[in-house]
Design an enzyme around this catalytic site. Structure first.
Site: not given
Ligand code: GLU
Length: 473
Positions: A242-246
């Protein structure tokens, strides 16, 4: 002939999971001398947008994953879907169902109360000797597929191996809604059939659709294609990516400074392996890719490795690939690529030391515009009163050079050091900060060569003035 497809639904940008699926499809077609086709699954008119279609094209174009034939749009094929539905009604492989929403809700509630799996009970399904109720007035029926009542669907997945699905577990799928529009699973089958798709390569979130689709193929008198369901990509921590991984969008990777082939090389290794080889040219990927070596377990995204792979590419990629991308990055920083040295020369000076083109553009900005002031700590350390005689001697030496070359510039730096009895660093660092605005640059002789004499001297004089401080008046 092998024909593969990538069939995104245009509801957003092209994300890296989709790009990997597209890549696998593309490579498999190339490997087998076949065709790769892009199909836009835009039947969901509420969620599909032209902006998303454009974003998918942009991503595919940047990655160099080109459709071998004209792009297929589902919304342009409604007549075909309708014709086939009529044919199936005629053949008795589909039927009209008049059950209202309330009825279906009640059916489900009763099944749940009996602890049964909710499913359509076949009340409108014709059967020998069965009398159907008269169709209620004013109800637009949905069309359901006559799923086989017995037996099982055997899916020999090219990645996941054999999977079996009992037909009793599969509902009589709605293939057209009350308003006549065909549904997703039906369109996919008709398209795969008409496009002559031999291998369906897609994310494993579609595994549960596959037995339904295979049954429809058979009802249409066709053999289903082969299927390869690719496992999802997880973040480094094992959670769904998801977004929080990059970054997720392919074009974000462009902005981050990836080369298309660098990103593809990273993506191809997310799930596929060829011995312990990490780096592949595009030609190698096209020759070597196969499903025997695609892992059935999810791959984990590793940003550091992605950067590493990109750097390996950046170090060796041919100029005709790097120059246009570097040009794009310079413009993105509002720099004029024509206002500095030849891009090839800058790339050569920087490619070893930069992992991405974004980094390269940032670290090369001083070649294309006057530095906007100095990096504070670098100036505090190197543009001091002690640097004044160094800078003055450099100006004199460089100005007097009969010829502007890296060797000659290097000679001046050395001579100044000897004359003033200081170490090379005490000459080179003030020189760097003066010319580049910061204490980091390619080797100083190369930097001077690329900057040119006029620019170098102007910047050295500006540094002297800066050290002297603002003049009164
Ligand atoms: N349109 C589907 C998606 O974007 C893919 C369908 C398929 O590949 O069969 O997930």
């Amino acid at each position: 002939m092998t024909v593969t497809r990538f069939a995104p639904s245009p509801t957003g940008y092209l994300h890296i999971g989709g790009a990997r699926t597209a890549l696998f499809s593309y490579l498999y077609a190339r490997r087998n001398g076949g065709q790769f086709v892009l199909r836009i699954e835009d039947t969901d008119r509420e969620r599909s947008t032209q902006a998303a279609v454009d974003a998918i094209f942009e991503g595919m174009h940047w990655l160099g994953l080109k459709s071998d034939v004209e792009v297929v749009y589902q919304t342009q094929r409604f007549d075909r879907y309708k014709a086939l539905i009529a044919q199936m009604l005629e053949a008795g492989t589909a039927y009209r169902c008049y059950a209202s929403k309330d009825e279906l809700d009640q059916m489900r509630a009763e099944q749940q109360a009996r602890k049964e799996k909710p499913r359509y009970d076949g009340r409108w399904r014709p059967a020998p000797g069965k009398t159907l109720p008269p169709p209620p007035a004013g109800v637009d029926p949905v069309i359901r597929f006559c799923n086989p009542l017995e037996g099982e669907v055997v899916l020999n997945d090219l990645i996941k191996g054999e999977m079996r699905f009992a037909n009793t577990e599969l509902d009589d799928l709605v293939i057209a809604r009350g308003d006549g529009t065909p549904t997703y699973n039906f369109c996919v089958v008709v398209d795969d059939l008409d496009m002559g798709i031999t291998h369906v390569i897609r994310g494993d979130d579609h595994v549960n659709n596959t037995p339904k689709q295979m049954n429809i193929f058979k009802a249409l008198g066709a053999e289903p294609p082969a299927y390869a369901h690719v496992s999802m990509i997880l973040g480094g921590d094992g959670a769904k990516l998801s977004k929080r991984h990059g970054a997720l969008g392919v074009m974000e990777y462009r902005a981050m400074g990836f080369l298309p082939d660098g990103l593809l090389n990273y993506l191809v290794r997310l799930g596929w392996s060829h011995g312990d080889q990490e780096l592949f040219t595009r030609a190698e990927m096209e020759q070597l890719f196969d499903f025997d070596h695609v892992s059935s377990s999810p791959a984990r995204f590793d940003m550091e490795k992605a950067y590493w792979v990109n750097h390996q590419y950046l170090k060796t990629a041919p100029m005709e690939v790097v120059v246009p991308e570097f040009d794009w990055h310079l413009r993105r920083l509002q720099l004029d690529p024509a206002a500095g040295p030849a891009l090839e020369a800058v790339i050569d000076a920087q490619r070893e030391r930069c992992r991405t083109l974004a980094e390269m553009a940032e670290k090369s900005a001083f070649f294309f515009r006057e530095p906007e002031g100095y990096v504070e700590k670098d100036a505090a350390k190197h543009l001091t009163d002690a640097a004044v005689p160094v800078l003055e001697a450099l100006i004199a030496g460089l100005d007097a050079l009969p010829e502007w070359s890296a060797e000659a510039a290097h000679g001046v730096v050395q001579v100044v050091g000897e004359q003033l009895g200081v170490k090379l660093g005490q000459v080179a660092q003030p020189l760097r900060v003066a010319c580049c605005g910061m204490a980091i640059s390619p080797p100083i002789d190369q930097t001077l060569l690329l900057l040119g004499r006029e620019r170098s001297l102007t910047r050295l004089r500006a540094a002297l003035a800066w050290i002297a401080g603002p003049t009164d008046g």
